[in-house]
Scaffold this active site. Structure first.
Site, mmCIF file in Angstrom:
data_model
loop_
_atom_site.group_PDB
_atom_site.id
_atom_site.type_symbol
_atom_site.label_atom_id
_atom_site.label_comp_id
_atom_site.label_asym_id
_atom_site.label_seq_id
_atom_site.Cartn_x
_atom_site.Cartn_y
_atom_site.Cartn_z
ATOM 1 C CG ASN A 55 5.480 -2.565 7.880
ATOM 2 O OD1 ASN A 55 5.134 -1.584 7.218
ATOM 3 N ND2 ASN A 55 5.768 -3.730 7.314
ATOM 4 C CD GLU A 72 5.009 -4.852 -0.289
ATOM 5 O OE1 GLU A 72 4.549 -5.899 0.262
ATOM 6 O OE2 GLU A 72 5.660 -3.987 0.301
ATOM 7 C CB CYS A 91 4.928 -7.448 3.605
ATOM 8 S SG CYS A 91 6.289 -6.568 2.801
ATOM 9 C CD GLU A 108 5.868 -0.025 -3.586
ATOM 10 O OE1 GLU A 108 5.349 1.100 -3.484
ATOM 11 O OE2 GLU A 108 6.009 -0.795 -2.615
#
Length: 463
Positions: free
Chosen positions: A187, A286, A320, A439
């Site tokens: 993505n 993630e 996400c 992150e």
């Protein structure tokens, strides 16, 4: 900030930022950019797959094949891990390199990406299908910012001296974990590559990266820049390939010390299992989300509608952390729904290389669920009633309500009166089944670091 920059380009909302972008600031795209690299990048060299296999990468806007790409599998992972392990050996050029020089190499990489921004944006749009205006004004600048941010950390990630009892001198070292497997999604191909490479390289690790089979082309071009700017052989290895073969081989490899994965919760479980069944490699994940976006009755209606639309529809909804569950307080619910329907009707879907396009013509499309609630306690219960906990937002003019709701939401990121605001300085990650670890920001360095305690006997300790 993704929200601000994108707004500057498409919505012309000057109040969101002091700086104003116009279409004139975006170079006209080449809609058929040349593909320069389609092989595996191992040890700073280009390789065919050991099997000789290739796979097609597709333009999602047209369904046409762009080119054939070498398909890595377990044998290629073996080669890449060996190259990364050799690059990480004690006394290697990479291990001997000054931390400040690692930062310099990251800055050089950022500069090279910035130099080739138009081409990379064209290639990203061709391979991913997202609007060129977004690739050029959102993705590329945030890639550059991420790499420069971590370049600055390279020589500042320090240990401590610790005053333990007795005649001893005690200190800690922050050491790289070693060979890091990294598996990134389709993505945000360039941005996810930067999020993974930045902290790993700043802290001195070596990398074997499996890029999404849907979008391998920009990652391979960045691999050429990694070689160009002077990273030693084997420090970064880039493998296009499939998850069940190349990705699984990385996750279970006994000589991979850490895996970082961005993708589905289902695959996140498989990676955790592979770690437990192999060498207990460190894992950061993630994963997915069903993020609640809460609109209180005192919110600025115009802002809330526009930003809720952005929260869900940005990047074709392929985020996400998309705000896929919109909760609206009962007394403004009908007006909010009417306005949201009208905003969705105005969304421009079309050729991703057209600067007016907000969404490429992919089959994948976001669905906006708009739920009604009455009380704060009710909406918090419903918002948290999910196995996910990646992100959330609340829109209100009341700071007390904003703090109450944000404290009550079980999510790794909460936005107040905004959505999808990211900065390389701020950590991102999820609660519950949305992942482990963080992150970005200083927190992102922890995931690529081993802390070693060293204690030395001394003749006499003095304060």
């Amino acid at each position: 900030m993704i929200r601000t920059v994108f707004s500057q380009v498409l919505f012309r909302l000057n109040r969101l930022s002091a700086r104003h972008f116009s279409a004139a600031a975006i170079p006209a795209p080449n809609t058929q950019p040349d593909v320069h690299y389609s092989k595996l990048f191992i040890n700073n060299q280009w390789h065919d797959a050991v099997s000789g296999k290739t796979f097609p990468t597709i333009n999602p806007a047209t369904g046409e094949v762009i080119c054939q790409v070498a398909e890595a599998d377990e044998a290629d992972v073996e080669k890449a891990v060996k190259a990364a392990r050799d690059a990480f050996r004690l006394g290697s050029p990479w291990r001997r390199m000054d931390a400040s020089h690692r930062g310099l190499l990251l800055n050089r990489l950022a500069n090279a990406i910035e130099r080739d921004a138009a081409y990379l944006a064209e290639l990203e749009t061709l391979d991913n299908g997202k609007p060129y205006a977004v690739s050029y004004t959102v993705d590329i600048p945030n890639v550059v910012k991420c790499l420069r941010y971590y370049a600055g950390w390279a020589d500042k990630w320090e240990g401590k001296t610790i005053p333990i009892d007795g005649d001893y001198f005690c200190y800690t070292r922050h050491e790289p974990i070693g060979v890091c497997g990294q598996i990134i999604p389709w993505n945000f191909p360039l941005l996810m590559q930067a999020w993974k490479l930045g902290p790993a390289l700043a802290t001195g690790n070596t990398v074997v990266m499996k890029v999404a089979e849907q979008t391998p082309l920009t990652a391979l071009y960045v691999a050429s820049l990694i070689k160009e700017v002077g990273f030693p052989e084997g420090v970064v290895n880039i493998l296009p390939g499939m998850g069940p073969s190349a990705g699984a081989a990385i996750a279970r490899h006994m000589d991979v010390d850490k895996v970082a994965f961005t993708g589905s919760t289902e695959v996140g479980h498989l990676i955790q299992q592979a770690s437990g069944g192999s060498n207990l490699k460190k894992v950061t994940l993630e994963l997915g989300g069903k993020s609640p976006n809460i609109i209180l009755s005192d919110a600025n209606m115009e802002d809330a509608v526009e930003q809720s639309h952005f929260a869900l529809f940005f990047n074709q909804g392929q985020c996400c952390c998309a705000g896929s569950r919109t909760f609206v307080q009962a007394d403004i619910y009908d007006e909010f729904v009417d306005r949201s329907v009208e905003r969705a009707k105005r969304r421009v879907v079309g050729n991703p290389f057209d600067l007016k396009t907000e969404q490429g013509p992919q089959i994948f499309g976001p669905v906006m669920q708009i739920f009604k609630f009455k009380t704060l306690e009710e909406v918090l219960t419903r918002a948290n009633d999910t196995k996910y906990g990646l992100a959330a937002a609340v829109f209100t003019k009341d700071i007390d309500k904003a703090n109450y709701v944000s404290n009550g939401l079980r999510a790794g990121t909460v936005w107040i009166n905004c959505y999808d605001v990211f900065g390389a300085q701020a950590p991102f990650g999820g609660y519950k089944a949305s992942g482990t670890g963080r992150e970005l920001g200083e927190y992102g360095l922890d995931n690529y670091t081993e802390v070693k305690t060293v204690t030395i006997k001394v003749p006499q300790k003095n304060s």
